[in-house]
Design a protein around this motif. Structure first.
Motif, PDB file in Angstrom:
ATOM      1  N   HIS A  48       1.148  15.726  -4.144  1.00  0.00           N
ATOM      2  CA  HIS A  48       0.142  14.991  -4.912  1.00  0.00           C
ATOM      3  C   HIS A  48      -1.236  15.249  -4.321  1.00  0.00           C
ATOM      4  O   HIS A  48      -1.366  15.997  -3.354  1.00  0.00           O
ATOM      5  CB  HIS A  48       0.477  13.507  -5.017  1.00  0.00           C
ATOM      6  CG  HIS A  48       0.456  12.745  -3.727  1.00  0.00           C
ATOM      7  ND1 HIS A  48       1.370  12.937  -2.711  1.00  0.00           N
ATOM      8  CD2 HIS A  48      -0.372  11.761  -3.276  1.00  0.00           C
ATOM      9  CE1 HIS A  48       1.118  12.110  -1.718  1.00  0.00           C
ATOM     10  NE2 HIS A  48       0.057  11.386  -2.029  1.00  0.00           N
ATOM     11  N   HIS A  50      -3.672  13.476  -2.894  1.00  0.00           N
ATOM     12  CA  HIS A  50      -4.328  12.797  -1.778  1.00  0.00           C
ATOM     13  C   HIS A  50      -4.588  13.778  -0.626  1.00  0.00           C
ATOM     14  O   HIS A  50      -3.811  14.701  -0.381  1.00  0.00           O
ATOM     15  CB  HIS A  50      -3.485  11.615  -1.302  1.00  0.00           C
ATOM     16  CG  HIS A  50      -3.418  10.499  -2.322  1.00  0.00           C
ATOM     17  ND1 HIS A  50      -2.440   9.541  -2.329  1.00  0.00           N
ATOM     18  CD2 HIS A  50      -4.236  10.219  -3.364  1.00  0.00           C
ATOM     19  CE1 HIS A  50      -2.661   8.697  -3.339  1.00  0.00           C
ATOM     20  NE2 HIS A  50      -3.737   9.097  -3.970  1.00  0.00           N
ATOM     21  N   ASP A  52      -4.315  13.697   2.493  1.00  0.00           N
ATOM     22  CA  ASP A  52      -3.329  13.861   3.558  1.00  0.00           C
ATOM     23  C   ASP A  52      -2.089  14.625   3.081  1.00  0.00           C
ATOM     24  O   ASP A  52      -1.117  14.744   3.831  1.00  0.00           O
ATOM     25  CB  ASP A  52      -2.944  12.506   4.166  1.00  0.00           C
ATOM     26  CG  ASP A  52      -2.347  11.536   3.159  1.00  0.00           C
ATOM     27  OD1 ASP A  52      -2.881  11.424   2.037  1.00  0.00           O
ATOM     28  OD2 ASP A  52      -1.341  10.885   3.494  1.00  0.00           O
ATOM     29  N   HIS A 108       3.669   6.228  -6.889  1.00  0.00           N
ATOM     30  CA  HIS A 108       2.528   6.316  -5.980  1.00  0.00           C
ATOM     31  C   HIS A 108       1.285   6.547  -6.829  1.00  0.00           C
ATOM     32  O   HIS A 108       1.376   6.595  -8.049  1.00  0.00           O
ATOM     33  CB  HIS A 108       2.776   7.488  -5.003  1.00  0.00           C
ATOM     34  CG  HIS A 108       1.847   7.541  -3.841  1.00  0.00           C
ATOM     35  ND1 HIS A 108       1.755   6.533  -2.911  1.00  0.00           N
ATOM     36  CD2 HIS A 108       0.968   8.495  -3.432  1.00  0.00           C
ATOM     37  CE1 HIS A 108       0.858   6.871  -1.992  1.00  0.00           C
ATOM     38  NE2 HIS A 108       0.364   8.053  -2.289  1.00  0.00           N
ATOM     39  N   ASN A 110      -2.339   9.043  -7.542  1.00  0.00           N
ATOM     40  CA  ASN A 110      -2.583  10.494  -7.516  1.00  0.00           C
ATOM     41  C   ASN A 110      -4.024  10.804  -7.860  1.00  0.00           C
ATOM     42  O   ASN A 110      -4.303  11.601  -8.750  1.00  0.00           O
ATOM     43  CB  ASN A 110      -1.623  11.210  -8.469  1.00  0.00           C
ATOM     44  CG  ASN A 110      -1.512  12.689  -8.154  1.00  0.00           C
ATOM     45  OD1 ASN A 110      -1.919  13.141  -7.086  1.00  0.00           O
ATOM     46  ND2 ASN A 110      -0.989  13.458  -9.084  1.00  0.00           N
ATOM     47  N   THR A 111      -4.945  10.164  -7.151  1.00  0.00           N
ATOM     48  CA  THR A 111      -6.363  10.388  -7.396  1.00  0.00           C
ATOM     49  C   THR A 111      -6.868  11.517  -6.506  1.00  0.00           C
ATOM     50  O   THR A 111      -6.620  11.532  -5.304  1.00  0.00           O
ATOM     51  CB  THR A 111      -7.161   9.111  -7.102  1.00  0.00           C
ATOM     52  OG1 THR A 111      -6.685   8.070  -7.954  1.00  0.00           O
ATOM     53  CG2 THR A 111      -8.639   9.327  -7.361  1.00  0.00           C
ATOM     54  N   THR A 113      -9.996  13.436  -4.872  1.00  0.00           N
ATOM     55  CA  THR A 113     -11.394  13.295  -4.484  1.00  0.00           C
ATOM     56  C   THR A 113     -11.898  14.671  -4.068  1.00  0.00           C
ATOM     57  O   THR A 113     -11.420  15.246  -3.090  1.00  0.00           O
ATOM     58  CB  THR A 113     -11.540  12.296  -3.332  1.00  0.00           C
ATOM     59  OG1 THR A 113     -10.967  11.047  -3.722  1.00  0.00           O
ATOM     60  CG2 THR A 113     -13.007  12.084  -2.980  1.00  0.00           C
ATOM     61  N   ASP A 141       4.800  11.019  -1.203  1.00  0.00           N
ATOM     62  CA  ASP A 141       4.631   9.588  -0.964  1.00  0.00           C
ATOM     63  C   ASP A 141       5.342   8.850  -2.087  1.00  0.00           C
ATOM     64  O   ASP A 141       5.063   9.085  -3.262  1.00  0.00           O
ATOM     65  CB  ASP A 141       3.149   9.198  -0.996  1.00  0.00           C
ATOM     66  CG  ASP A 141       2.400   9.579   0.265  1.00  0.00           C
ATOM     67  OD1 ASP A 141       3.040  10.043   1.232  1.00  0.00           O
ATOM     68  OD2 ASP A 141       1.161   9.407   0.273  1.00  0.00           O
ATOM     69  N   TYR A 169       1.326   2.675   2.067  1.00  0.00           N
ATOM     70  CA  TYR A 169       1.207   3.590   0.928  1.00  0.00           C
ATOM     71  C   TYR A 169       2.576   3.990   0.371  1.00  0.00           C
ATOM     72  O   TYR A 169       2.659   4.585  -0.707  1.00  0.00           O
ATOM     73  CB  TYR A 169       0.490   4.875   1.354  1.00  0.00           C
ATOM     74  CG  TYR A 169      -0.833   4.653   2.028  1.00  0.00           C
ATOM     75  CD1 TYR A 169      -1.950   4.249   1.293  1.00  0.00           C
ATOM     76  CD2 TYR A 169      -0.979   4.875   3.398  1.00  0.00           C
ATOM     77  CE1 TYR A 169      -3.166   4.053   1.926  1.00  0.00           C
ATOM     78  CE2 TYR A 169      -2.193   4.684   4.026  1.00  0.00           C
ATOM     79  CZ  TYR A 169      -3.280   4.267   3.287  1.00  0.00           C
ATOM     80  OH  TYR A 169      -4.477   4.081   3.903  1.00  0.00           O
TER      81      TYR A 169
END
Ligand code: NI
Ligand code: MN
Length: 228
Positions: A48, A50, A52, A108, A110-111, A113, A141, A169
């Motif tokens: 996904h 994110h 991390d 979870h 799934n934005t 950035t 996640d 999370y």
């Protein structure tokens, strides 16, 4: 099949002559045992959007000429960065040079950035790798969800489950123990804990509680490689 833990949710799977790198978060990861330049891969799976989990996927993909496997929305963004992708969809399975790959749904966010731009990328994913007669599940996640029972059936007999235990999370230890009952893996390795202050967990407690339930789990140390 060899499994190397690169901390957090990052793993290198070596199987059938291929190197499969999952969620390669190394730069900015306080627990990372190496940098992105130390890793080679034939395929990079990103669960996904994110940070991390995307981690160093782009520079490693570029250097190794390795395609990134990601859900189609995220794959489209990766292509804008000049990398080759294999766009996939949840609930599908397809042939890969190392065997088969199943794309599973996770519960979870799934934005994405990207600088000042924030984009909702749709659904997050997990992966089941079928290779060399073994199966391995990396959920990305996820929180606890009834989907895990179906994933366990589709992966059966499931050899290895990599399960988040850090909470906040994802699943915490209590819920990861429930996930083991739903997935029925032969071995569980805990992940996604202690990288940040807000995902504390004692993996030894998790292993001991799994054993008390008659389940096999073990801590894979950061940088350790195990064969299954
Ligand atoms: Ni996440
Ligand atoms: Mn995460």
């Amino acid at each position: 099949m060899k499994i190397t833990y690169l901390s957090h949710a990052a793993f290198l799977i070596e199987t059938a002559g291929h190197k499969i790198l999952i969620d390669p978060f190394l730069t900015h990861n306080p627990l990372a045992p190496c940098g992105p330049g130390d890793i080679t891969a034939d395929f990079i799976l990103v669960s996904h959007a994110h940070g991390d989990h995307i981690g160093d996927a782009i520079p490693i993909a570029q250097r190794c000429n390795a395609p990134i496997v990601a859900l189609s929305d995220l794959a489209a963004w990766f292509r804008t960065k000049g990398v080759t992708t294999i766009p996939v969809y949840p609930g599908t399975v397809f042939d890969m040079p190392f065997g088969r790959l199943r794309i599973t749904p996770s519960v979870h966010g799934n934005t994405l950035t990207d600088g000042s731009a924030v984009t909702i990328m749709g659904q997050p994913a997990g992966f089941v790798i079928y290779s060399e007669g073994k199966t391995l599940y990396h959920p990305g996640d996820t929180g606890i969800t009834a989907e895990l029972r179906l994933i366990g059936e589709l992966a059966a007999p499931l050899d290895v489950a990599l399960l988040p235990i850090g909470g906040t999370y994802t699943m915490n230890i209590d819920d990861a123990l429930k996930a083991i009952e739903m997935l029925n893996p032969r071995l569980t390795l805990p992940m996604h804990y202690n990288t940040f202050d807000n995902i504390p967990a004692d993996p030894g407690v998790f292993v001991a509680r799994a054993a008390a339930n008659g389940r096999s789990a073990r801590v894979i140390a950061i940088g350790e490689t195990i064969a299954v």
